[in-house]
Scaffold this motif. Structure first.
Motif, PDB file in Angstrom:
ATOM      1  N   PRO A   1       0.779  -1.101   0.032  1.00  0.00           N
ATOM      2  CA  PRO A   1      -0.010   0.007   0.078  1.00  0.00           C
ATOM      3  C   PRO A   1       0.850   1.249  -0.213  1.00  0.00           C
ATOM      4  O   PRO A   1       1.721   1.493   0.801  1.00  0.00           O
ATOM      5  CB  PRO A   1      -0.781  -0.120   1.286  1.00  0.00           C
ATOM      6  CG  PRO A   1      -0.757  -1.492   1.320  1.00  0.00           C
ATOM      7  CD  PRO A   1       0.594  -2.057   1.213  1.00  0.00           C
ATOM      8  N   GLY A   2       0.639   2.350  -0.867  1.00  0.00           N
ATOM      9  CA  GLY A   2       1.405   3.216  -0.963  1.00  0.00           C
ATOM     10  C   GLY A   2       0.886   4.677  -0.382  1.00  0.00           C
ATOM     11  O   GLY A   2       1.476   5.469  -0.012  1.00  0.00           O
ATOM     12  N   ASP A   3      -0.267   4.682   0.188  1.00  0.00           N
ATOM     13  CA  ASP A   3      -0.895   5.599   0.988  1.00  0.00           C
ATOM     14  C   ASP A   3      -1.128   5.393   2.286  1.00  0.00           C
ATOM     15  O   ASP A   3      -1.346   4.242   2.483  1.00  0.00           O
ATOM     16  CB  ASP A   3      -2.490   5.682   0.298  1.00  0.00           C
ATOM     17  CG  ASP A   3      -3.238   6.740   1.077  1.00  0.00           C
ATOM     18  OD1 ASP A   3      -2.862   8.217   0.819  1.00  0.00           O
ATOM     19  OD2 ASP A   3      -4.129   6.578   1.890  1.00  0.00           O
ATOM     20  N   TYR A   4      -0.893   6.174   3.175  1.00  0.00           N
ATOM     21  CA  TYR A   4      -0.663   6.132   4.809  1.00  0.00           C
ATOM     22  C   TYR A   4      -2.084   5.488   5.212  1.00  0.00           C
ATOM     23  O   TYR A   4      -1.969   4.625   5.976  1.00  0.00           O
ATOM     24  CB  TYR A   4      -0.376   7.447   5.344  1.00  0.00           C
ATOM     25  CG  TYR A   4      -0.447   7.229   6.743  1.00  0.00           C
ATOM     26  CD1 TYR A   4       0.668   6.405   7.664  1.00  0.00           C
ATOM     27  CD2 TYR A   4      -1.626   7.900   7.425  1.00  0.00           C
ATOM     28  CE1 TYR A   4       0.240   6.426   9.028  1.00  0.00           C
ATOM     29  CE2 TYR A   4      -1.794   7.532   8.842  1.00  0.00           C
ATOM     30  CZ  TYR A   4      -0.736   7.036   9.663  1.00  0.00           C
ATOM     31  OH  TYR A   4      -0.980   6.786  10.979  1.00  0.00           O
ATOM     32  N   ARG A   5      -2.992   6.153   4.844  1.00  0.00           N
ATOM     33  CA  ARG A   5      -4.514   5.695   5.254  1.00  0.00           C
ATOM     34  C   ARG A   5      -4.682   4.208   4.893  1.00  0.00           C
ATOM     35  O   ARG A   5      -5.443   3.431   5.761  1.00  0.00           O
ATOM     36  CB  ARG A   5      -5.627   6.515   4.801  1.00  0.00           C
ATOM     37  CG  ARG A   5      -5.429   8.104   5.492  1.00  0.00           C
ATOM     38  CD  ARG A   5      -6.508   9.068   4.847  1.00  0.00           C
ATOM     39  NE  ARG A   5      -6.057   9.258   3.543  1.00  0.00           N
ATOM     40  CZ  ARG A   5      -6.742  10.096   2.450  1.00  0.00           C
ATOM     41  NH1 ARG A   5      -7.813  10.746   3.154  1.00  0.00           N
ATOM     42  NH2 ARG A   5      -6.349  10.289   1.328  1.00  0.00           N
TER      43      ARG A   5
ATOM     44  N   ARG B   1      -5.318   1.336   7.565  1.00  0.00           N
ATOM     45  CA  ARG B   1      -6.433   0.406   7.439  1.00  0.00           C
ATOM     46  C   ARG B   1      -6.322  -1.174   7.471  1.00  0.00           C
ATOM     47  O   ARG B   1      -6.566  -1.925   8.077  1.00  0.00           O
ATOM     48  CB  ARG B   1      -7.350   0.759   6.122  1.00  0.00           C
ATOM     49  CG  ARG B   1      -8.175   1.786   6.596  1.00  0.00           C
ATOM     50  CD  ARG B   1      -9.348   2.004   5.409  1.00  0.00           C
ATOM     51  NE  ARG B   1      -8.809   2.230   4.116  1.00  0.00           N
ATOM     52  CZ  ARG B   1      -8.670   3.344   3.672  1.00  0.00           C
ATOM     53  NH1 ARG B   1      -8.596   4.289   4.190  1.00  0.00           N
ATOM     54  NH2 ARG B   1      -8.019   3.257   2.207  1.00  0.00           N
ATOM     55  N   PHE B   2      -4.946  -1.366   6.583  1.00  0.00           N
ATOM     56  CA  PHE B   2      -4.493  -2.560   6.206  1.00  0.00           C
ATOM     57  C   PHE B   2      -4.286  -3.288   7.524  1.00  0.00           C
ATOM     58  O   PHE B   2      -4.596  -4.409   8.032  1.00  0.00           O
ATOM     59  CB  PHE B   2      -3.553  -2.811   5.263  1.00  0.00           C
ATOM     60  CG  PHE B   2      -2.914  -4.136   5.031  1.00  0.00           C
ATOM     61  CD1 PHE B   2      -3.710  -5.117   4.140  1.00  0.00           C
ATOM     62  CD2 PHE B   2      -1.775  -4.469   5.701  1.00  0.00           C
ATOM     63  CE1 PHE B   2      -3.111  -6.239   3.999  1.00  0.00           C
ATOM     64  CE2 PHE B   2      -1.166  -5.819   5.221  1.00  0.00           C
ATOM     65  CZ  PHE B   2      -1.883  -6.808   4.615  1.00  0.00           C
TER      66      PHE B   2
ATOM     67  N   PHE C   1      -4.698  -6.350  12.967  1.00  0.00           N
ATOM     68  CA  PHE C   1      -4.520  -6.630  14.404  1.00  0.00           C
ATOM     69  C   PHE C   1      -5.513  -6.246  15.459  1.00  0.00           C
ATOM     70  O   PHE C   1      -5.486  -6.518  16.618  1.00  0.00           O
ATOM     71  CB  PHE C   1      -3.310  -5.656  14.838  1.00  0.00           C
ATOM     72  CG  PHE C   1      -1.866  -5.817  14.386  1.00  0.00           C
ATOM     73  CD1 PHE C   1      -1.614  -7.104  14.581  1.00  0.00           C
ATOM     74  CD2 PHE C   1      -1.094  -4.988  13.626  1.00  0.00           C
ATOM     75  CE1 PHE C   1      -0.090  -7.598  14.279  1.00  0.00           C
ATOM     76  CE2 PHE C   1       0.244  -5.487  13.382  1.00  0.00           C
ATOM     77  CZ  PHE C   1       0.542  -6.707  13.715  1.00  0.00           C
ATOM     78  N   GLU C   2      -6.743  -5.875  14.914  1.00  0.00           N
ATOM     79  CA  GLU C   2      -7.862  -5.531  15.691  1.00  0.00           C
ATOM     80  C   GLU C   2      -8.277  -6.472  16.865  1.00  0.00           C
ATOM     81  O   GLU C   2      -8.289  -6.375  17.938  1.00  0.00           O
ATOM     82  CB  GLU C   2      -8.948  -5.000  14.962  1.00  0.00           C
ATOM     83  CG  GLU C   2     -10.303  -4.493  15.582  1.00  0.00           C
ATOM     84  CD  GLU C   2     -11.499  -4.239  14.911  1.00  0.00           C
ATOM     85  OE1 GLU C   2     -12.264  -3.719  15.382  1.00  0.00           O
ATOM     86  OE2 GLU C   2     -11.500  -4.315  13.682  1.00  0.00           O
ATOM     87  N   VAL C   3      -8.353  -7.829  16.254  1.00  0.00           N
ATOM     88  CA  VAL C   3      -9.226  -8.965  17.138  1.00  0.00           C
ATOM     89  C   VAL C   3      -8.017  -9.272  18.145  1.00  0.00           C
ATOM     90  O   VAL C   3      -8.101  -9.268  19.486  1.00  0.00           O
ATOM     91  CB  VAL C   3      -9.726  -9.764  16.279  1.00  0.00           C
ATOM     92  CG1 VAL C   3     -10.003 -11.212  17.409  1.00  0.00           C
ATOM     93  CG2 VAL C   3     -10.936  -9.482  15.694  1.00  0.00           C
TER      94      VAL C   3
ATOM     95  N   ASP D   1       4.552   0.978  14.132  1.00  0.00           N
ATOM     96  CA  ASP D   1       5.828   0.210  13.723  1.00  0.00           C
ATOM     97  C   ASP D   1       5.639  -0.596  12.448  1.00  0.00           C
ATOM     98  O   ASP D   1       6.379  -0.344  11.428  1.00  0.00           O
ATOM     99  CB  ASP D   1       6.577  -0.679  14.885  1.00  0.00           C
ATOM    100  CG  ASP D   1       7.085   0.400  15.804  1.00  0.00           C
ATOM    101  OD1 ASP D   1       7.128   1.340  15.595  1.00  0.00           O
ATOM    102  OD2 ASP D   1       7.258  -0.320  16.940  1.00  0.00           O
ATOM    103  N   PHE D   2       4.556  -1.364  12.575  1.00  0.00           N
ATOM    104  CA  PHE D   2       4.280  -2.163  11.262  1.00  0.00           C
ATOM    105  C   PHE D   2       3.977  -1.396  10.025  1.00  0.00           C
ATOM    106  O   PHE D   2       4.163  -1.636   9.054  1.00  0.00           O
ATOM    107  CB  PHE D   2       3.435  -3.140  11.567  1.00  0.00           C
ATOM    108  CG  PHE D   2       3.852  -4.589  12.217  1.00  0.00           C
ATOM    109  CD1 PHE D   2       4.097  -5.731  11.851  1.00  0.00           C
ATOM    110  CD2 PHE D   2       3.845  -4.218  13.713  1.00  0.00           C
ATOM    111  CE1 PHE D   2       4.595  -6.639  12.331  1.00  0.00           C
ATOM    112  CE2 PHE D   2       4.228  -5.429  14.570  1.00  0.00           C
ATOM    113  CZ  PHE D   2       4.600  -6.441  13.820  1.00  0.00           C
TER     114      PHE D   2
END
Length: 238
Positions: free
Chosen positions: A16-20, A24-25, A30-32, A98-99
């Motif tokens: 992904p090239g865009d920060y947002r 999101r990715f 990591f959410e769960v 960091d990721f």
């Protein structure tokens, strides 16, 4: 989670090239697991706070106080749980960052997915081998000290004392250490007064992160002996 992260990146087929988009990715992966980890840490942190209360109560009994032990109220435990959970949430946000940074660097350097995957595996290894243990120690030890501190307040303790573990891992043993807890060992101040490093108790998040992260110090109530007068603080007993 590591396998899922890299599989999802391979399925995407590009960095992904865009920060947002990167955020999101990473957050979706990591959410769960991170929510589960934060809950475990908050649950164990409350147990740590209750242990800190018991330790301070025993210190007071040993000093000759005749007091009845009372557990934290459910309201106090709820506030402690929420505070520990939020501290953990802030920490895990830094890990996500960091990721995100690893993905951003891979994109900037024009690396392929296999090369970025190797860098991500290094991040996961560091998370498994070092960072999660640090997070658990920091949060639970900090909660224990907060429980001890709250107990001293509940029982009207006038003086508190900072204690280190006393081994060669204490901050300040290494001449390159930026933070020094050796000189704090045994230091006594009034309860409402900060220690000489500006912290109210070991693990206090109002201090600099280098002073509280992975800190194993504790505090205890200090009861002056008969004939012992504390005229100025910080005070070091003989």
């Amino acid at each position: 989670v590591e396998a899922e992260f890299i599989r999802a990146l391979r399925e995407r087929g590009y960095i992904p090239g865009d920060y947002r988009e990167r955020k999101r990715f990473v957050s979706r992966i990591f959410e769960v697991p991170f929510n589960d980890m934060k809950t475990v840490i908050a649950d164990e942190g409350v147990k740590g706070a209750e242990l800190g209360r018991q330790l301070s109560f025993e210190d007071l009994l040993e000093a000759g106080f005749k007091i009845d032990f009372k557990n934290f109220s459910e309201d106090i435990k709820k506030k402690l749980w929420e505070k520990i959970y939020q501290f953990s949430a802030d920490t895990f946000l830094r890990i996500e960052g960091d990721f995100i940074k690893t993905l951003a660097e891979g994109y900037k350097e024009g690396l392929g997915i296999d090369e970025v995957a190797r860098n991500l595996r290094d991040d996961f290894k560091n998370l498994r081998d070092y960072r999660l243990r640090n997070i658990a120690r920091t949060e639970i030890q900090g909660a224990q000290n907060e429980g001890s501190h709250q107990t001293m307040q509940d029982y009207g303790v006038r003086y508190k004392q900072w204690l280190t573990v006393g081994d060669d891992r204490v901050r300040g043993n290494d001449p390159y250490d930026e933070y020094d807890h050796i000189h704090l060992h045994g230091q006594v101040v009034e309860f409402d007064e900060p220690y000489s490093n500006g912290m109210m108790y070991p693990g206090d998040r109002s201090g600099d992160i280098g002073d509280w992260i992975n800190c194993r110090c504790r505090e205890r109530p200090y009861i002056p002996r008969k004939g012992e007068f504390i005229l100025t603080t910080p005070y070091y007993p003989n």
